[in-house]
Design a protein around this motif. Sequence first.
Motif, mmCIF file in Angstrom:
data_model
loop_
_atom_site.group_PDB
_atom_site.id
_atom_site.type_symbol
_atom_site.label_atom_id
_atom_site.label_comp_id
_atom_site.label_asym_id
_atom_site.label_seq_id
_atom_site.Cartn_x
_atom_site.Cartn_y
_atom_site.Cartn_z
ATOM 1 N N UNK B 53 30.792 27.633 32.245
ATOM 2 C CA UNK B 53 29.658 27.944 31.363
ATOM 3 C C UNK B 53 29.674 29.425 30.998
ATOM 4 N N UNK B 54 29.243 29.736 29.777
ATOM 5 C CA UNK B 54 29.188 31.133 29.360
ATOM 6 C C UNK B 54 28.331 31.956 30.313
ATOM 7 N N UNK B 55 27.156 31.401 30.697
ATOM 8 C CA UNK B 55 26.249 32.203 31.541
ATOM 9 C C UNK B 55 26.897 32.554 32.875
ATOM 10 N N UNK B 56 27.686 31.668 33.437
ATOM 11 C CA UNK B 56 28.309 31.967 34.736
ATOM 12 C C UNK B 56 29.491 32.925 34.589
ATOM 13 N N UNK B 57 30.282 32.726 33.541
ATOM 14 C CA UNK B 57 31.402 33.642 33.297
ATOM 15 C C UNK B 57 30.853 35.053 33.072
ATOM 16 N N UNK B 58 29.782 35.136 32.282
ATOM 17 C CA UNK B 58 29.175 36.437 32.005
ATOM 18 C C UNK B 58 28.611 37.056 33.279
ATOM 19 N N UNK B 59 27.913 36.252 34.081
ATOM 20 C CA UNK B 59 27.311 36.781 35.309
ATOM 21 C C UNK B 59 28.387 37.336 36.241
ATOM 22 N N UNK B 60 29.491 36.600 36.372
ATOM 23 C CA UNK B 60 30.547 37.041 37.293
ATOM 24 C C UNK B 60 31.259 38.280 36.737
ATOM 25 N N UNK B 61 31.539 38.273 35.425
ATOM 26 C CA UNK B 61 32.210 39.442 34.839
ATOM 27 C C UNK B 61 31.368 40.705 35.013
ATOM 28 N N UNK B 62 30.047 40.525 35.024
ATOM 29 C CA UNK B 62 29.178 41.690 35.142
ATOM 30 C C UNK B 62 28.793 42.025 36.582
ATOM 31 N N UNK B 63 29.263 41.240 37.537
ATOM 32 C CA UNK B 63 28.866 41.456 38.926
ATOM 33 C C UNK B 63 30.019 42.040 39.739
ATOM 34 N N UNK B 64 30.174 43.352 39.636
ATOM 35 C CA UNK B 64 31.292 43.979 40.350
ATOM 36 C C UNK B 64 30.944 44.222 41.822
ATOM 37 N N UNK B 296 36.568 37.027 45.473
ATOM 38 C CA UNK B 296 35.255 37.154 46.095
ATOM 39 C C UNK B 296 35.350 38.253 47.158
ATOM 40 N N UNK B 297 34.425 39.233 47.109
ATOM 41 C CA UNK B 297 34.524 40.378 48.025
ATOM 42 C C UNK B 297 34.215 39.988 49.457
ATOM 43 N N UNK B 298 33.083 39.307 49.659
ATOM 44 C CA UNK B 298 32.788 38.788 50.991
ATOM 45 C C UNK B 298 31.998 37.493 50.847
ATOM 46 N N UNK B 299 31.941 36.721 51.918
ATOM 47 C CA UNK B 299 31.276 35.407 51.856
ATOM 48 C C UNK B 299 29.902 35.550 51.224
ATOM 49 N N UNK B 300 29.605 34.719 50.247
ATOM 50 C CA UNK B 300 28.236 34.651 49.726
ATOM 51 C C UNK B 300 28.098 33.400 48.878
ATOM 52 N N UNK B 301 26.837 33.069 48.580
ATOM 53 C CA UNK B 301 26.606 31.845 47.830
ATOM 54 C C UNK B 301 26.297 32.186 46.387
ATOM 55 N N UNK B 302 27.046 31.583 45.465
ATOM 56 C CA UNK B 302 26.799 31.791 44.044
ATOM 57 C C UNK B 302 26.419 30.453 43.436
ATOM 58 N N UNK B 303 25.202 30.347 42.947
ATOM 59 C CA UNK B 303 24.711 29.106 42.333
ATOM 60 C C UNK B 303 24.999 27.883 43.192
ATOM 61 N N UNK B 304 24.752 28.017 44.450
ATOM 62 C CA UNK B 304 24.949 26.875 45.342
ATOM 63 C C UNK B 304 26.389 26.679 45.815
ATOM 64 N N UNK B 305 27.320 27.501 45.325
ATOM 65 C CA UNK B 305 28.714 27.355 45.766
ATOM 66 C C UNK B 305 28.982 28.302 46.933
#
Lengths: 64, 405
Positions: B53-64, B296-305
């Motif tokens: 999804x665009x929203x997820x690709x955008x969120x990840x690209x912007x989340x350094x 992924x830098x360290x373990x974390x949950x992204x949108x339930x994943x």
Amino acid sequence: MKIKLDLEKCQGHGRCYSLAPELFDSDDLGNAVVLVTGELDADQIVQATLAANNCPEYAIEVVA
Amino acid sequence: MTMEKLPVADFATDFDHTDPQWVADPYPIMEDLRERCPIAHSNRYGGMWVPVLHEDVSAIANDTEHFTSRTVVVGSGRPGEDAPPAPIGVAPPISSDPPFHAIARRLMLPAFAPKKINALESFSRELCRRLIAEMADREVIDAAVDYAQHIPVGLIAKMLGLPQEDGDLFRSFVHIILEGVDLPQEQRIEAFQPVEAYFIRVLEEHQANPNDDLTSFLLEAEIMGNKLEDAHIFGSMILLVVAGIDTTWSAIGSSIWHLAKNPEDLARLVEDPSLIASAIEEFLRAYAPVTMARLVKEDFEFKGCPMKQDDWILLGFPAANRDPKFFDRADEVIIDREQNRHAAFGLGIHRCLGSNLARLEMQTALEEFIAAFPKFEIADDDGVTFSQGQVRGPRTLPIRILERS
Ligand code: HEM
Ligand code: SF4
């Protein structure tokens, strides 16, 4: 209506200054520069809206 | 040594971007995933997540903060210890994270700003004309092999001040480097030897005879009063060769492929070449060539994943560009689309440094091609092949010229 550019969001995709060169220019790094900072006329509003609608980073708004 | 891979049964749980089905036509698969599993998963490559999804690709690209660019090409397994560490990485700025990223990027931005790039227009146009002249009397040409691939090579050589006739060599470097990503460190160093030897010689020659090209610029450049480390210069030059060639080759090839299959769009552009600029943006949207990776830098949950440290993220800008929640009539190619916030050049801080150059190359390539060949078609559907991997575009593209001007 006026152009509001958020330079924090602008990443230099360059869509604005290609689509609306009378309203936007690029700086030496390729980021956007607003050329018309005051009130826009009707034609300029169309151009500014076109630029805003094509900015991938949502850096441009046309605001009252 | 490539191991035979099992075909993918379900892309939602066993995703593989090198699977023949995906290579042949990824778009229906993206659509299916969007509806039932918008962040696909795979145990291949040591573990990988694939947002569509665009929203997820955008969120990840912007989340350094949660995702690193330390390695942007998916390798055979988890990157482990020998992948160069953040924030610099092997090829700044693409492999860099904040805060170093901004420093490495800022250094190169002026060389790729519109005013600098626009000065290359006549060079690019001449190159296109020369390539067209070479195929002037042939009925069937290969638009990928005879045309598209030479354009980015010629321009990057021009910018770096390298001999035009070294084009074949650069293309072989691109393959050594991309294939080398998968090799163990020792073999990689060995495979890179010819590439390194070439660039070391280039650097020495430029040190002896500086001029106004980008190589001399990098040799002179300073970061906070210090000259760049050789590894940084070398990494950046290689990055330009790797990032600039297959990508633009693909973008030009996909555009010609579309026009060969859609004669009404070709006729419109021949009739009104001023539409070429918006058509290019639409081709970039619909046939976006580049998919990047993050870790992924360290373990974390992204949108339930449940993401784990060092899991790959396959950051699908092509999938984002076809998301019907973000684009009207997302699966149609509309060459005069009015609103087109496509992400073909990425989103956020890593926005393609070469986007102005890529656009100039596409613009001159298409203008010259359709001016010389106002009517053409695919000569042989089975002869059209697409690349496999994170850069997608036609690698062979047999075109029959139906009309010459
Ligand atoms: C149509 C052709 C091209 C496409 C679709 C494309 C696409 C992209 C994308 C999607 C990114 C973002 C990477 C990320 O988020 O990790 C990127 C970055 C980059 N591209 Fe391109 N590219 C193209 C042509 C070029 C050319 C011609 C050059 C230079 C000669 C170039 C140099 C770079 C560099 C240096 C970066 C890294 C920028 C950074 O990390 O700050 N690209 N490109
Ligand atoms: S289109 Fe948006 S991101 Fe690109 S230069 Fe203009 S304001 Fe900046």
